[in-house]
Design a protein around this motif. Structure first.
Motif, PDB file in Angstrom:
ATOM      1  N   SER A 151      44.290   1.215  -9.824  1.00 48.34           N
ATOM      2  CA  SER A 151      44.184  -0.101  -9.275  1.00 48.34           C
ATOM      3  C   SER A 151      45.475  -1.047  -9.481  1.00 48.34           C
ATOM      4  O   SER A 151      46.089  -0.740 -10.440  1.00 48.34           O
ATOM      5  CB  SER A 151      42.538  -0.474  -9.458  1.00 48.34           C
ATOM      6  N   PRO A 152      45.479  -2.095  -8.619  1.00 46.00           N
ATOM      7  CA  PRO A 152      46.480  -2.843  -9.102  1.00 46.00           C
ATOM      8  C   PRO A 152      46.431  -3.408 -10.347  1.00 46.00           C
ATOM      9  O   PRO A 152      45.658  -3.604 -11.009  1.00 46.00           O
ATOM     10  CB  PRO A 152      46.067  -4.177  -8.031  1.00 46.00           C
ATOM     11  N   GLY A 153      47.742  -3.429 -10.796  1.00 51.11           N
ATOM     12  CA  GLY A 153      48.152  -4.009 -12.308  1.00 51.11           C
ATOM     13  C   GLY A 153      47.806  -3.168 -13.221  1.00 51.11           C
ATOM     14  O   GLY A 153      47.780  -3.422 -14.448  1.00 51.11           O
ATOM     15  N   THR A 154      47.567  -1.829 -12.835  1.00 54.85           N
ATOM     16  CA  THR A 154      47.223  -0.656 -13.950  1.00 54.85           C
ATOM     17  C   THR A 154      48.246   0.409 -13.781  1.00 54.85           C
ATOM     18  O   THR A 154      48.471   0.981 -12.592  1.00 54.85           O
ATOM     19  CB  THR A 154      45.818  -0.572 -13.925  1.00 54.85           C
ATOM     20  N   GLY A 155      48.555   1.007 -14.848  1.00 52.78           N
ATOM     21  CA  GLY A 155      49.497   2.290 -14.836  1.00 52.78           C
ATOM     22  C   GLY A 155      50.639   1.784 -13.963  1.00 52.78           C
ATOM     23  O   GLY A 155      51.354   0.865 -14.465  1.00 52.78           O
ATOM     24  N   LEU A 156      50.846   2.681 -13.146  1.00 51.85           N
ATOM     25  CA  LEU A 156      52.377   2.512 -12.361  1.00 51.85           C
ATOM     26  C   LEU A 156      52.117   1.702 -10.956  1.00 51.85           C
ATOM     27  O   LEU A 156      53.271   1.702 -10.427  1.00 51.85           O
ATOM     28  CB  LEU A 156      53.083   4.074 -11.983  1.00 51.85           C
ATOM     29  N   SER A 157      50.856   1.472 -10.742  1.00 50.58           N
ATOM     30  CA  SER A 157      50.663   0.355  -9.735  1.00 50.58           C
ATOM     31  C   SER A 157      51.094  -0.881  -9.968  1.00 50.58           C
ATOM     32  O   SER A 157      50.957  -1.480 -11.195  1.00 50.58           O
ATOM     33  CB  SER A 157      49.078   0.677  -9.308  1.00 50.58           C
ATOM     34  N   GLN A 158      51.765  -1.523  -8.897  1.00 51.38           N
ATOM     35  CA  GLN A 158      52.183  -2.662  -9.048  1.00 51.38           C
ATOM     36  C   GLN A 158      50.931  -3.827  -8.768  1.00 51.38           C
ATOM     37  O   GLN A 158      49.926  -3.518  -8.499  1.00 51.38           O
ATOM     38  CB  GLN A 158      53.299  -2.910  -7.788  1.00 51.38           C
ATOM     39  N   GLY A 159      51.260  -5.068  -9.046  1.00 55.19           N
ATOM     40  CA  GLY A 159      50.415  -6.402  -8.577  1.00 55.19           C
ATOM     41  C   GLY A 159      49.629  -6.644 -10.077  1.00 55.19           C
ATOM     42  O   GLY A 159      49.965  -6.184 -11.105  1.00 55.19           O
ATOM     43  N   ALA A 160      48.592  -7.387  -9.899  1.00 60.05           N
ATOM     44  CA  ALA A 160      47.726  -7.633 -10.849  1.00 60.05           C
ATOM     45  C   ALA A 160      46.278  -7.407 -10.698  1.00 60.05           C
ATOM     46  O   ALA A 160      45.666  -7.346  -9.748  1.00 60.05           O
ATOM     47  CB  ALA A 160      47.834  -9.418 -10.794  1.00 60.05           C
ATOM     48  N   PRO A 161      45.776  -7.074 -11.931  1.00 63.55           N
ATOM     49  CA  PRO A 161      44.251  -6.952 -11.970  1.00 63.55           C
ATOM     50  C   PRO A 161      43.392  -8.192 -11.791  1.00 63.55           C
ATOM     51  O   PRO A 161      43.985  -9.108 -12.096  1.00 63.55           O
ATOM     52  CB  PRO A 161      44.040  -6.320 -13.152  1.00 63.55           C
ATOM     53  N   THR A 162      42.563  -8.099 -10.690  1.00 66.12           N
ATOM     54  CA  THR A 162      41.707  -9.260 -10.506  1.00 66.12           C
ATOM     55  C   THR A 162      40.215  -9.327 -10.960  1.00 66.12           C
ATOM     56  O   THR A 162      39.651 -10.132 -10.752  1.00 66.12           O
ATOM     57  CB  THR A 162      41.938  -9.699  -8.962  1.00 66.12           C
ATOM     58  N   VAL A 163      39.769  -8.196 -11.283  1.00 68.37           N
ATOM     59  CA  VAL A 163      38.394  -7.784 -11.523  1.00 68.37           C
ATOM     60  C   VAL A 163      37.553  -8.091 -10.397  1.00 68.37           C
ATOM     61  O   VAL A 163      36.627  -9.258 -10.420  1.00 68.37           O
ATOM     62  CB  VAL A 163      37.938  -8.472 -12.808  1.00 68.37           C
ATOM     63  N   GLY A 164      37.652  -7.513  -9.344  1.00 68.54           N
ATOM     64  CA  GLY A 164      36.644  -7.883  -8.007  1.00 68.54           C
ATOM     65  C   GLY A 164      37.248  -8.724  -7.074  1.00 68.54           C
ATOM     66  O   GLY A 164      36.698  -9.145  -6.220  1.00 68.54           O
ATOM     67  N   GLY A 165      38.710  -9.220  -7.314  1.00 69.98           N
ATOM     68  CA  GLY A 165      39.372  -9.797  -6.217  1.00 69.98           C
ATOM     69  C   GLY A 165      39.614  -9.209  -5.183  1.00 69.98           C
ATOM     70  O   GLY A 165      39.527  -7.825  -5.068  1.00 69.98           O
ATOM     71  N   ASP A 166      40.074  -9.616  -3.957  1.00 68.05           N
ATOM     72  CA  ASP A 166      40.229  -9.167  -2.623  1.00 68.05           C
ATOM     73  C   ASP A 166      41.280  -7.940  -2.735  1.00 68.05           C
ATOM     74  O   ASP A 166      41.247  -7.019  -1.971  1.00 68.05           O
ATOM     75  CB  ASP A 166      40.784  -9.989  -1.770  1.00 68.05           C
ATOM     76  N   ASN A 167      42.382  -8.070  -3.757  1.00 61.38           N
ATOM     77  CA  ASN A 167      43.531  -6.960  -3.682  1.00 61.38           C
ATOM     78  C   ASN A 167      42.849  -5.814  -4.276  1.00 61.38           C
ATOM     79  O   ASN A 167      43.414  -4.449  -3.946  1.00 61.38           O
ATOM     80  CB  ASN A 167      44.684  -7.618  -4.600  1.00 61.38           C
ATOM     81  N   GLU A 168      41.701  -5.718  -5.014  1.00 56.86           N
ATOM     82  CA  GLU A 168      41.088  -4.472  -5.339  1.00 56.86           C
ATOM     83  C   GLU A 168      40.138  -3.753  -4.356  1.00 56.86           C
ATOM     84  O   GLU A 168      39.726  -2.647  -4.558  1.00 56.86           O
ATOM     85  CB  GLU A 168      40.252  -4.627  -6.638  1.00 56.86           C
TER      86      GLU A 168
END
Length: 604
Positions: A151-168
């Motif tokens: 998911s976003p911001g984890t591992g080799l995925s780009q972005g930021a984790p948002t913990v339930g935000g729209d990007n997830e």
């Protein structure tokens, strides 16, 4: 003659080759294990990056998600196309280490500001092309391709984790769009060489447990075409319900002092160079400015992380799975989504077991679900019973089927409180004719278990039924109405419904005697969005639900309602001494019971 023999030989060879082509096999409405798909050394494994529609790490480029594929080699050699089982997670690349101070301090008064916790760094682990091996051995041999993504911001995925935000929600949507041929995938994180999912039928199912079970629901709320079915297992469906309860700051069980920013730090295993930007914009600005750990009130920040509010576009067939004794992600999380899905006309079933966190439905149930909605085999699963409940003494793989959950035969029974709750008061059907008030004193040093077992305690009020002469089957969502006063402007309120006497045998589980629980902030008696300090000594009335349950309380037991203040495993822990006074006449417990009042009267 030689020419004829040659033609026959060619025809037989072609026919033999055609027969050798592997394909999914179905029996009794279930996908069977196919020998040709079952050799891991013949599986093809590769990874790629799928471009999304968002940029959450501030580099001016659309974030790309890291995706890994595991498929039978027949999809390459024989042109075989298969449906997809897709699993996404923030945990695949590792999580933050345990460090002192990483959780919020809980030993303080309600409404008091405290220092922020320590923010540990995650060291990413894992090698390409393998993101995870989960679910592969279960589904690839049955004629599926298994896809994983970070998911976003984890591992080799780009972005930021948002913990339930729209990007997830949009991240798994993008992966499904790629699987269905609608957007591009790339061989590298930043390059332009594309890769296609030529082996996909465009039919996708998702599953996973806990956070990994939340993501299938997040994807489904986008209404993305091609996501046909999801099986979320113990999913967190609302981060407010995970970190708050009826206005009260409440930790998930086992993680006292955790909050949404702590979980953000726990999963943030993405690019180290991007973390300072992500920390500033997501954690330190959005989360810490809006999570409101001071009042615990519901607000737009939390509403945006409640998937119940996003379900309108959802179409994917839903099979929910949860444990009634899951005090981490509590059983309400699945029930609220299941209930709404039914109201929307979405094919839906629910599986509940009597254990704790996690626990998938039996493989037969999952197999039938995916066979129907991904392979299109008409196995009549949509006409199966809607509810599958594992009874108390049964194996988790052997649920009992019911027409619905809650059981349609359950009727609400209202119980009232008799005096002497500091010892053992009565839980009765008749309402008090006179006002009776009883007072408890808060002290978090006593656990809920200690209080429930005590024959007498000034730190709780306990009201019990007579010893039951018949089994009592509770099915549904209990609720409580309390009329209560506090000696301070704010106080924890904790409710346990227990089965007594307490079972302390070596074989007893910690949750054997806990029927259900609930917590609330009396300051939110009028509104979850606006709390008001209590006037010491003034009585307030508040009604709220306890956690859903389906449990048979055996004859010879007693049902007990325990009211206390600070719950040492879940709530903030203020200095002992706050007094809560309960007006027994206007306090009542409502239980959904099979057979209703008639059954209770038989048991009394």
């Amino acid at each position: 003659m030689k020419k004829l023999i040659l033609l026959l030989t060619i025809a037989l060879t072609i026919n033999s080759n055609a027969q050798e082509k592997a394909k999914p096999v179905f029996k009794n409405g279930e996908a069977q294990i196919v020998e040709a798909f079952s050799s891991p050394d013949k599986w093809l494994r590769h990874d790629l990056w799928v471009e999304t529609e968002f940029d959450t790490d501030g580099d001016g480029k659309l974030d790309r998600m890291h995706v890994a594929v595991t498929r039978p080699d027949q999809t390459e050699k024989q042109g075989l196309k298969l449906p997809i089982i897709y699993v996404s997670s923030p945990y695949f690349a590792g999580v933050a280490p345990e460090v002192d101070g990483a959780f919020w301090n809980v030993k303080h008064e309600l409404g008091e500001k405290t220092e922020r916790p320590v923010h540990p760094e995650v060291v990413r682990r894992g090698k390409r092309p393998i993101i995870s091996n989960s679910h592969i051995r279960k589904w690839v041999p049955r004629g599926y391709i298994v896809v994983h993504s970070s998911s976003p911001g984890t591992g080799l995925s780009q972005g930021a984790p948002t913990v339930g935000g729209d990007n997830e929600s949009l991240a798994p949507k993008a992966v499904i769009d790629w699987l269905c041929g609608r957007i591009k995938g790339y061989t590298t994180p930043y390059g332009n060489e594309t890769v296609t999912a030529f082996w996909s039928t465009g039919k996708v199912g998702m599953t996973g447990t806990s956070y990994n079970g939340t993501i299938p629901l997040a994807a489904a709320t986008t209404g993305v075409k091609g996501l046909e079915a999801i099986i979320p297992i113990a999913p967190n469906t609302s981060y407010y319900h995970y970190y708050r309860s009826n206005g009260l700051v409440r930790s998930p069980g086992g993680y006292l002092g955790e909050d949404i920013d702590v979980l953000y730090d726990f999963i943030h295993s993405g690019d180290e160079a991007k973390r300072p930007y992500n920390n500033k914009t997501v954690r330190d600005t959005e989360m810490l400015n809006n999570m409101d750990r001071v009042t615990g009130d519901y607000n737009d920040f939390w509403a945006g992380r409640d998937y119940l509010n996003d379900m309108k576009p959802m179409k994917a067939a839903l099979l929910m799975s949860h444990g009634f004794n899951d005090w981490n992600v509590m059983p309400e999380h699945s029930y609220r989504i299941y209930k709404r899905a039914k109201e929307m006309g979405i094919p839906a079933q629910i599986f509940y077991h009597q254990n704790g966190h996690g626990g998938p439905p039996p493989i037969k149930m999952m197999n039938r679900w995916f066979t129907r909605y991904l392979h299109g085999i008409k196995n009549d699963v949509e006409n199966d019973k809607r509810a599958w409940i594992v009874r108390e003494d049964d194996k988790r793989t052997e649920p009992t089927a019911y027409n619905e959950y809650p059981n349609p035969e359950a009727k609400e029974v209202v119980f009232h409180l008799g005096k002497d709750g500091l010892k053992t008061g009565k839980l009765k059907l008749k309402k008090n004719s006179k006002k009776i008030r009883e007072t408890l004193t808060d002290d978090y040093n006593f656990s809920g278990k200690q209080l429930a077992k005590a024959s007498e305690s000034k730190n709780r009020l306990l009201y019990v039924t007579p010893i039951l002469k018949e089994d009592i089957h509770i099915s549904g969502v209990p609720s409580i109405t309390v009329k209560i006063a506090s000696s301070k402007p704010a106080a924890n309120l904790s409710i346990w419904l227990v089965s007594l006497p307490w079972n302390d045998t070596n074989n007893a589980k910690i949750t054997d005697n806990i029927i259900t629980r609930g917590w609330a902030d009396i300051q939110n008696h009028k509104s979850l969005r606006k709390s008001n300090p209590l006037k010491p000594g003034k009585f307030y009335e508040m009604t709220f639900d306890l956690q859903p349950d389906d449990q048979i309380i055996k004859k010879g037991q007693q049902i007990g309602l325990m009211i206390f203040s600070s719950d040492s495993q879940f709530t903030l822990l203020p200095k002992p001494g706050t007094e809560l006074t309960v007006d027994l006449k206007d306090t009542k417990l409502t239980l959904p019971i099979i057979g209703g009042t008639k059954q209770i009267k038989k048991s009394y």
